[in-house]
Design an enzyme around this catalytic site. Structure first.
Site, PDB file in Angstrom:
ATOM      1  N   ALA A 115       2.859  -0.484   5.040  1.00  0.00           N
ATOM      2  CA  ALA A 115       2.395  -0.671   6.245  1.00  0.00           C
ATOM      3  C   ALA A 115       1.839  -1.987   6.989  1.00  0.00           C
ATOM      4  O   ALA A 115       1.764  -2.272   8.214  1.00  0.00           O
ATOM      5  CB  ALA A 115       1.420   0.534   6.605  1.00  0.00           C
ATOM      6  N   ASP A 131       1.378 -15.580   7.002  1.00  0.00           N
ATOM      7  CA  ASP A 131       1.192 -16.840   6.764  1.00  0.00           C
ATOM      8  C   ASP A 131       1.302 -17.295   5.368  1.00  0.00           C
ATOM      9  O   ASP A 131       1.655 -18.259   4.981  1.00  0.00           O
ATOM     10  CB  ASP A 131      -0.389 -16.879   7.214  1.00  0.00           C
ATOM     11  N   ARG A 133       4.867  10.716  -3.011  1.00  0.00           N
ATOM     12  CA  ARG A 133       4.626  10.691  -1.346  1.00  0.00           C
ATOM     13  C   ARG A 133       5.732  11.072  -0.564  1.00  0.00           C
ATOM     14  O   ARG A 133       6.680  10.394  -0.731  1.00  0.00           O
ATOM     15  CB  ARG A 133       4.339   9.062  -1.370  1.00  0.00           C
ATOM     16  N   TYR A 169      11.158   9.041   1.309  1.00  0.00           N
ATOM     17  CA  TYR A 169      10.940   8.033   0.208  1.00  0.00           C
ATOM     18  C   TYR A 169      11.151   8.457  -1.033  1.00  0.00           C
ATOM     19  O   TYR A 169      11.598   7.540  -2.107  1.00  0.00           O
ATOM     20  CB  TYR A 169       9.355   7.519  -0.075  1.00  0.00           C
ATOM     21  N   ASN A 211       8.167  -5.417  -0.297  1.00  0.00           N
ATOM     22  CA  ASN A 211       7.833  -4.227   0.661  1.00  0.00           C
ATOM     23  C   ASN A 211       6.588  -4.237   0.669  1.00  0.00           C
ATOM     24  O   ASN A 211       5.653  -3.666  -0.105  1.00  0.00           O
ATOM     25  CB  ASN A 211       8.636  -3.154  -0.255  1.00  0.00           C
ATOM     26  N   ARG A 267      12.620   5.370  12.946  1.00  0.00           N
ATOM     27  CA  ARG A 267      11.094   6.061  12.937  1.00  0.00           C
ATOM     28  C   ARG A 267      10.382   5.730  13.943  1.00  0.00           C
ATOM     29  O   ARG A 267      10.803   5.060  14.932  1.00  0.00           O
ATOM     30  CB  ARG A 267      10.308   5.736  11.364  1.00  0.00           C
ATOM     31  N   PRO A 283       0.798  -1.191  -0.288  1.00  0.00           N
ATOM     32  CA  PRO A 283      -0.022  -0.065  -0.118  1.00  0.00           C
ATOM     33  C   PRO A 283       0.865   1.265  -0.116  1.00  0.00           C
ATOM     34  O   PRO A 283       1.729   1.265   0.541  1.00  0.00           O
ATOM     35  CB  PRO A 283      -0.779  -0.072   1.356  1.00  0.00           C
ATOM     36  N   ASN A 284       0.221   2.309  -0.729  1.00  0.00           N
ATOM     37  CA  ASN A 284       0.806   3.480  -0.836  1.00  0.00           C
ATOM     38  C   ASN A 284       2.432   3.664  -1.654  1.00  0.00           C
ATOM     39  O   ASN A 284       2.904   4.846  -1.961  1.00  0.00           O
ATOM     40  CB  ASN A 284       1.095   4.187   0.524  1.00  0.00           C
ATOM     41  N   HIS A 296      12.515  -2.491   2.995  1.00  0.00           N
ATOM     42  CA  HIS A 296      12.010  -1.194   3.196  1.00  0.00           C
ATOM     43  C   HIS A 296      12.871  -0.033   2.504  1.00  0.00           C
ATOM     44  O   HIS A 296      14.243  -0.331   2.860  1.00  0.00           O
ATOM     45  CB  HIS A 296      11.877  -1.100   4.744  1.00  0.00           C
ATOM     46  N   GLU A 333      12.213  -9.388   2.744  1.00  0.00           N
ATOM     47  CA  GLU A 333      11.497  -8.070   3.214  1.00  0.00           C
ATOM     48  C   GLU A 333      12.394  -6.862   3.080  1.00  0.00           C
ATOM     49  O   GLU A 333      13.473  -6.703   3.476  1.00  0.00           O
ATOM     50  CB  GLU A 333      11.001  -8.119   4.884  1.00  0.00           C
ATOM     51  N   HIS A 346       3.580  -4.252   9.251  1.00  0.00           N
ATOM     52  CA  HIS A 346       3.649  -4.134  10.906  1.00  0.00           C
ATOM     53  C   HIS A 346       2.397  -4.846  11.481  1.00  0.00           C
ATOM     54  O   HIS A 346       1.939  -4.797  12.621  1.00  0.00           O
ATOM     55  CB  HIS A 346       3.831  -2.513  11.206  1.00  0.00           C
TER      56      HIS A 346
HETATM   57  C1  DQA Z   1       8.083   1.333   4.216  1.00  0.00           C
HETATM   58  C2  DQA Z   1       8.000   1.443   5.653  1.00  0.00           C
HETATM   59  C3  DQA Z   1       6.684   1.250   6.480  1.00  0.00           C
HETATM   60  O1  DQA Z   1       6.669   1.494   7.734  1.00  0.00           O
HETATM   61  C4  DQA Z   1       5.496   2.315   5.783  1.00  0.00           C
HETATM   62  O2  DQA Z   1       4.372   2.016   6.185  1.00  0.00           O
HETATM   63  C5  DQA Z   1       5.625   2.292   4.208  1.00  0.00           C
HETATM   64  C6  DQA Z   1       7.170   2.097   3.479  1.00  0.00           C
HETATM   65  C7  DQA Z   1       9.266   1.547   3.552  1.00  0.00           C
HETATM   66  O3  DQA Z   1       9.678   1.356   2.566  1.00  0.00           O
HETATM   67  O4  DQA Z   1      10.207   2.269   4.138  1.00  0.00           O
HETATM   68  O5  DQA Z   1       4.580   2.351   3.632  1.00  0.00           O
HETATM   69  O6  DQA Z   1       7.772   0.032   4.088  1.00  0.00           O
END
Ligand code: DQA
Length: 138
Positions: free
Chosen positions: A74, A84, A17, A22, A71, A104, A9-10, A97, A95, A77
């Site tokens: 959110a 699963d 953003r 980012y 990635n 943060r 997401p996002n 980020h 994983e 978390h």
């Molecule tokens: C993120 C870190 C996450 O906490 C956040 O919700 C994101 C981006 C990162 O790439 O730094 O959407 O995964």
């Protein structure tokens, strides 16, 4: 070698953003560079803002691809369901980020997914994805 990058997401808003966190680059343009750097690797890309669609994509590629660079934004978390899915598939998942989540807010310090992943890369900007790919090659 076939690697699937999955953004949650996002992350469709990269380059737009919260640029101070980012960066200014959209993912599609970074992806072009990445594909040039790894001409022998098939790099597929998928993004969704929907948790279940991320799970469906993990299921789709998770028994045939050599690696997934994920990635989950959110959902990292919060999502037992994505954890699963990672545990259910045989393809290893890294994983990643963009930001250093440990610098943060505290709620970003815990990952629901990390224990099911092969490894975690955080804090290298978009290069976190390249390091994820690199980890499948070495
Ligand atoms: C993120 C870190 C996450 O906490 C956040 O919700 C994101 C981006 C990162 O790439 O730094 O959407 O995964």
């Amino acid at each position: 070698m076939k690697i699937q990058i999955i953004n949650g997401p996002n992350l469709n808003l990269l380059g737009v953003r919260e640029k101070s966190i980012y960066g200014n680059t959209g993912f599609e343009s970074y992806l072009e560079d990445l594909r040039k750097q790894y001409p022998l690797v098939q790099i597929d890309y998928y993004q969704s803002n929907v948790e279940g669609e991320l799970i469906n994509k993990l299921h789709d590629v998770g028994f045939s691809f050599d690696g997934v660079v994920l990635n989950a934004g959110a959902y990292t978390h919060t999502s037992v369901a994505i954890a699963d899915a990672i545990a259910a598939i045989t393809t290893p998942v890294i994983e990643v980020h963009i930001s250093n989540v440990y610098k943060r807010e505290e709620f970003r310090h815990h990952s629901m997914l990390a224990a099911s992943c092969k490894g975690v890369i955080a804090g290298f900007g978009l290069e976190s994805y390249r390091l994820g790919i690199e980890s499948f090659i070495i």
